[in-house]
Design an enzyme around this catalytic site. Structure first.
Site, PDB file in Angstrom:
ATOM      1  N   ASP A  15      34.405  37.605  33.629  1.00  0.00           N
ATOM      2  CA  ASP A  15      34.711  38.036  34.990  1.00  0.00           C
ATOM      3  C   ASP A  15      36.228  38.079  35.248  1.00  0.00           C
ATOM      4  O   ASP A  15      36.923  38.814  34.572  1.00  0.00           O
ATOM      5  CB  ASP A  15      33.982  37.163  36.015  1.00  0.00           C
ATOM      6  CG  ASP A  15      32.468  37.377  35.983  1.00  0.00           C
ATOM      7  OD1 ASP A  15      31.996  38.098  35.078  1.00  0.00           O
ATOM      8  OD2 ASP A  15      31.751  36.845  36.826  1.00  0.00           O
ATOM      9  N   HIS A  16      36.716  37.275  36.199  1.00  0.00           N
ATOM     10  CA  HIS A  16      38.151  37.341  36.513  1.00  0.00           C
ATOM     11  C   HIS A  16      38.976  36.466  35.574  1.00  0.00           C
ATOM     12  O   HIS A  16      39.799  35.679  35.999  1.00  0.00           O
ATOM     13  CB  HIS A  16      38.386  36.857  37.955  1.00  0.00           C
ATOM     14  CG  HIS A  16      37.919  37.819  38.990  1.00  0.00           C
ATOM     15  ND1 HIS A  16      36.603  38.021  39.278  1.00  0.00           N
ATOM     16  CD2 HIS A  16      38.605  38.671  39.793  1.00  0.00           C
ATOM     17  CE1 HIS A  16      36.477  38.931  40.233  1.00  0.00           C
ATOM     18  NE2 HIS A  16      37.671  39.344  40.559  1.00  0.00           N
TER      19      HIS A  16
END
Lengths: 731, 731
Positions: A321-322
């Site tokens: 994800d991030h």
């Protein structure tokens, strides 16, 4: 899985998901499985009473740069951004319109008109490669169209700066699960900008205060999402698990210019539409930008971690994800001070992607996730099969470099309806804890040291040839198979870059592996035109090292060779220019050390076409379709092996193990801690005086198994079974 | 073959080989087959009484630059020469010896020590590409070794000037037939040098005087042998039917420098060991040198032809052997003033390689040659099969562009022992003469005009993708199949170069075909980086033209594309960099115009891996192994077709014909002069008001056959049969 004797039940090292209205059953399962931690998920919250359980740690997910729409919607100027390329459009006249948003999802992507396109955008003539003078184009902001003065039949593209106004991971979950309008669409924001920079810390502190019962803050992850862009229908358009496209902003470019003394251009990000993906040999500008981003992310992540610590909690991060800018094998990761990492385990490679990180704790999320797409009525067998396949692949890797914890995700209430599955993971947890207890502090015996050489080196440890995490790609599986084989093999694996080779680092190994398609970051492309690189590699082999080339190793057309290390490998690839030279070497040897255990048809995956032997000194081991598929060649004191490709299988794992032994002149080592049948593998732990035989297959297997002295005994293991044996001193 | 009615026997247009002690049988066969010419061969002489026959022309072979050892052995300084490369040798220390003659046949190749190696040779560092200073190496002339000061683990090669002291074609015959020491080994000599220049004319004149009965002087050929080099065991090492390696000499280089104002280097010939082979995009230096050589050869050949004419004989040349510099599609060929060309017909392509030459007479030598390796007891069936296959393949091409004469070679006495074969070629000769009589002056109807685009253009008409004449190569057959299909198809075929495209020449066609492997002369490589080339091609298609790309058309990695005309083709090849971009177009159409007649498994030969459709606008026609194998794409008013490869077969010929019709929007033309069954083909001759249906297969075939108005009738043809039908005016 087999339990040799049923010992006292163990406990710990296991995280399960919690959910509301499932209290009693949760207690029951926690107890049965010996779980010591409970977690929430994207879309679920933990009930208070579960958080209060004695001896059960609480994991709280935390979104840093999304899921705060009250803030984000007030600061849209600080939303995340991309540099994106329009379609490539062929001009048929002297004025051409490019609808640059064509193919993008308007709910995710919005052109950044807050910054002057004439300053921040670029129109490129893709026929000449030139940037167009800004006088030659203008933007119709209402229609999102570039109007360009064009040379007929040249190709053009617009590189434009755009806001990313919907977090793509949430978008995917949202669209896939049909969440509907009542769920907020997370607007990601960029901490390069002052309000966001300040906000993330304030918000985290507020959350820490509001969540006193959380023991572990699980960051998902920090600030920048990996490249994930959707098309006009909301389907995935572009994905690169390592991609930096969503990290850019005018502020970042300005800060970069101050720090590095030069200005990045849109093309430094758009990269002809390839966006500096994992397969591109990285440009210096991209390397600089990576470094710039990683330093910034590490600094700011450290502040959040410090805050967590101030509240006496542990901080862990999710691998994905991030996570851009926090690549755990990069130089700034340690500074962040994380207490652990957690990631999804799809196979052996992804297990080691986690367990090889230098961090105090490593936790792997196993498959299948307890989601309705898998846990539906009647699917019992498929669920069990997936769990078993996942575990046997992961277990091989675990024996080499263990996880400190394992876990599952999704809805516990779904899994609860499948008692065979619950029983299976109960046994699995026991087996895992038993393994961990034995090997946690014991280094396994290594037959050889293997270094995987590519343009990324350590930075992409176990991550070479990944496009989207855990997904099969046609141009990858024949190389990923090698990593999967290595993930559970009794060899020490390192990942080295061409810069390492130039600096003589990482060459204290037995075998170097170079694998990939020509001109990619993984084979190395122009790095092989550097005399320093090829001379050091030749010297390494000449002085006794082993070299295994897979696919198109060292490939770049120059000076009469396609494989620049053709002299070492003893083979080259015919690309047309040397057809006039007769090729007489087309006879494979009847038998060879490397293929001695082959019992079914050889499978080289995609294979590399038209490889041929350069001389009679090349040992051709497999030859088909008028091509060399497997060969060996002595070079000085050392030896090279060429393999056209190697998807993962028991047979290919054995073939690779033998190739490593052969290339490093360790043939004699093969029969120590070794099982005749390639479905079994043996891991020895000298400091514990024991070794473990695992059955990676679902079949019962009877095989000769050799101890450390090379003495054989016959053993029978049930499908997926394992057995621990005591080392007996040599006679 | 079928004769519709047995007409009066015809005569002429046929050449047979003669030999000694076979007079009566020769007369009998000449009469039965209606032959009107008799020839000698390499190794045979015609008896005097055969030369005296009425109405039978005599062909005398003539070797210009070999077979004159009395002269040649006295002028060894004028022997033919090569620039050759040693093996590439990896240095392991600071001094390296390269035995540059290693891998060469000492009886063919001898280093030229008459010219100072330090001036004429070159040692190259193949790791850096640099030429070594001559101070860094010396030659041991006794041992033929270069002693080089080296950087450890760099690769080196020696480019050396060598004499070719044994004609390689004679050598091949000599060694293959074990001729033994009593046969002289022909020393080839080089007319660049004054004694040889003078000698060839004097020798020819003497020979003309001594051979008054010869009507046709058959030159085999003029001065320079195509590249043919043997290895240390006397086996073929390097062969390029178009190769110029055996034309070089210090005198040529000096003359060249005077004429072109710059000096050629050894590397201009050695070319990294690729020797400017047919597949290399030619460098400007090589083009200049070709031009230089061709002009020189044409001037001197003309003198010999003039001499022949002075003696009232005809001069013809054999297409092959010492033919370098006389490429019949080059600019100087016409000046020579030849009365004809003769060559070996292996299939349709090689027939048209001969019949398309602008010359007064074209003669094709058919297979099999009457040699003992074929004409041995018990081999009757194989002999007939080869003859039939050869004729049916050639006949297709003959219908498009006929030969003026046919013939056979070898020992007539051998063929005489196979009466079925003699009967077959008697019938064949009748059929051939009947065809010729009908179409000699009649232009066949063309469905479309097709231009084959590559780096050579007209110069290598019908000769693209040839390595050794008539031999199968793995990297060629999937492209040669296209030429073979075209050789007998009712389309007009031209060959154009990128320079033609730049000059807007040859674009008055319906369809352009670009085919070959990436980076070769045939796909075109860097030519596709020239904006002028790609814009003109795009414009051609956009305005209604057709484009067929086969294999890796327009391929060169640049600006986000591997196929530079991906926008036209609608497909590109995935080479790794765009894996991050999702590819959703993977559904082949259920049916398509191009594949409407497909009845057996598609066979694309080697195929090109990983081609994918760029958008939904691409019509995918064949999709397998997650790759596009056949597709079509509209571009402006025009249309492109992509095919991954196309070996020769009846089905693929039909597929190509349909692709041409589709690409040029001539779908409606397909059903004129057309047979439903792909084993039949129809050729129409409007000026004669008739059309011919041929059966290319050995099977009896019943099929609907369409006339010029598209009216069908059912016809049955026996295996290999043909039938002539009258055109009836449309209703």
């Amino acid at each position: 899985m087999e339990q040799q004797t049923k010992p006292q039940k163990t406990r710990g090292h296991l995280t399960l998901p919690g959910e509301e209205n499932f209290y009693q059953e949760t207690l029951e399962i926690l107890d049965r499985l010996g779980a010591d931690a409970i977690r929430d998920s994207d879309g679920t919250e933990l009930p208070e009473n579960v958080k209060d359980l004695d001896g059960v740690m609480v994991y709280g997910k935390y979104f840093t740069a999304r899921g705060h729409n009250a803030f984000a919607s007030q600061h849209l100027f600080e939303a995340s951004r991309y540099y994106l390329s329009s379609d490539f459009v062929t001009a048929s006249g002297e004025e051409t319109e490019i609808a640059f948003m064509s193919g993008y999802f308007a709910q995710q992507i919005r052109p950044d008109y807050d910054h002057d396109p004439q300053k921040w955008w670029e129109v490129r003539d893709r026929t000449t490669g030139e940037v167009l003078d800004t006088a030659l184009w203008k933007i119709d902001r209402n229609q999102n169209i570039a109007i360009i003065q064009t040379v007929p039949f040249h190709v053009y593209s617009v590189s434009f700066l755009a806001y990313g106004i919907w977090d793509p991971v949430q978008m995917y979950n949202y669209l896939t699960n049909d969440w509907g309008e009542d769920v907020e669409k997370h607007i990601p924001f960029d901490i390069r900008y002052p309000e966001s920079e300040k906000y993330v810390e304030e918000a985290l502190e507020a959350w820490l205060k509001a969540n006193p019962k959380v023991d572990f803050v699980r960051f998902t992850t920090f600030f920048y999402q990996f490249s994930l862009v959707f098309d006009q229908e909301g389907k995935e358009k572009y994905v690169d698990w390592y991609g930096y496209t969503n990290t850019v902003s005018p502020k970042a470019l300005e800060d970069f210019e101050r720090a590095y003394g030069y200005r990045l251009t849109p093309e430094d990000f758009v990269d002809e539409g390839y966006y500096n993906c994992n397969f591109r040999v990285p440009s210096q500008a991209f390397r600089d930008y990576q470094d710039f981003t990683a330093r910034f992310v590490a600094q700011h992540a450290k502040r959040l971690v410090d805050l967590v610590h101030q509240y006496n909690k542990k901080a862990i991060m999710f691998l994905g994800d991030h996570w851009i800018g926090v690549e755990p094998w990069g130089p700034y990761f340690a500074e962040i001070g994380l207490d652990g990492v957690v990631g999804s385990v799809g196979d052996g490679v992804t297990l080691r992607l986690i367990s090889s990180i230098e961090a105090p704790m490593h936790e792997g999320r196993f498959l299948p996730y307890f989601f309705p797409d898998t846990f539906f009525e009647g699917n019992d067998e498929a669920i069990l099969a997936e769990a078993k396949d996942n575990w046997t692949k992961a277990r091989r890797a675990l024996m080499r470099e263990p996880l400190d914890r394992i876990g599952y995700g999704g809805y516990l209430s779904l899994a609860y309806k499948f008692p065979d599955f619950i029983q299976y993971i109960e046994d699995l947890a026991e087996e895992y804890r038993d393994i961990l207890a034995r090997i946690e502090h014991a280094k396994p015996r290594q037959m050889a040291k293997v270094a995987v050489l590519n343009a990324w080196g350590k930075l992409r440890s176990w991550g070479s040839h990944i496009v989207a995490h855990g997904k099969w790609y046609k141009l990858c599986y024949s190389y990923l198979g090698v990593l999967e084989a290595l993930a559970g093999m009794d060899v020490e694996v390192s990942f080295i870059s061409f810069d390492d080779v130039r600096a003589d680092l990482g060459l204290d190994c037995d075998v170097i592996i170079n694998m990939g398609d020509a001109y990619t970051a993984f084979s190395g492309a122009e790095n092989f035109l550097d005399p320093e690189v090829v001379t050091r590699l030749r010297q390494f082999v000449h002085q006794g090292g082993g070299f295994i080339g897979i696919g198109e190793p060292s490939a770049i057309q120059a000076q009469g060779r396609f494989f620049q290390l053709a002299d070492v490998l003893g083979v080259d690839k015919e690309v047309g220019f040397s057809q006039s030279t007769d090729k007489y070497f087309d006879q494979a040897l009847d038998q060879h050390f490397i293929t001695a255990d082959v019992h079914e048809a050889l499978d080289f995956g995609e294979t590399t076409a038209n490889v041929y032997a350069l001389s009679a000194e090349t040992e051709i081991i497999a030859y088909a379709n008028q091509e060399v598929h497997l060969a060996s060649h002595d070079f000085g004191q050392g030896r090279a092996v060429y393999i056209t490709g190697l998807p993962y299988s028991a047979q290919n794992t054995r073939l690779l193990k033998r190739a490593i032994a052969y290339a490093s002149h360790k043939e004699v080592e093969l029969n120590r801690y070794f099982a005749q049948d390639d479905r079994l593998e043996v891991n020895a732990y000298p400091t514990r005086g024991e070794y473990c035989v695992i059955n990676n297959s679902a079949d019962q297997v009877t095989s000769l198994v050799y101890d450390g002295q090379g003495r054989a005994q016959k053993l029978t293991l049930p499908g997926a079974g394992l057995v621990w044996l005591k080392d007996v001193e040599g006679r």
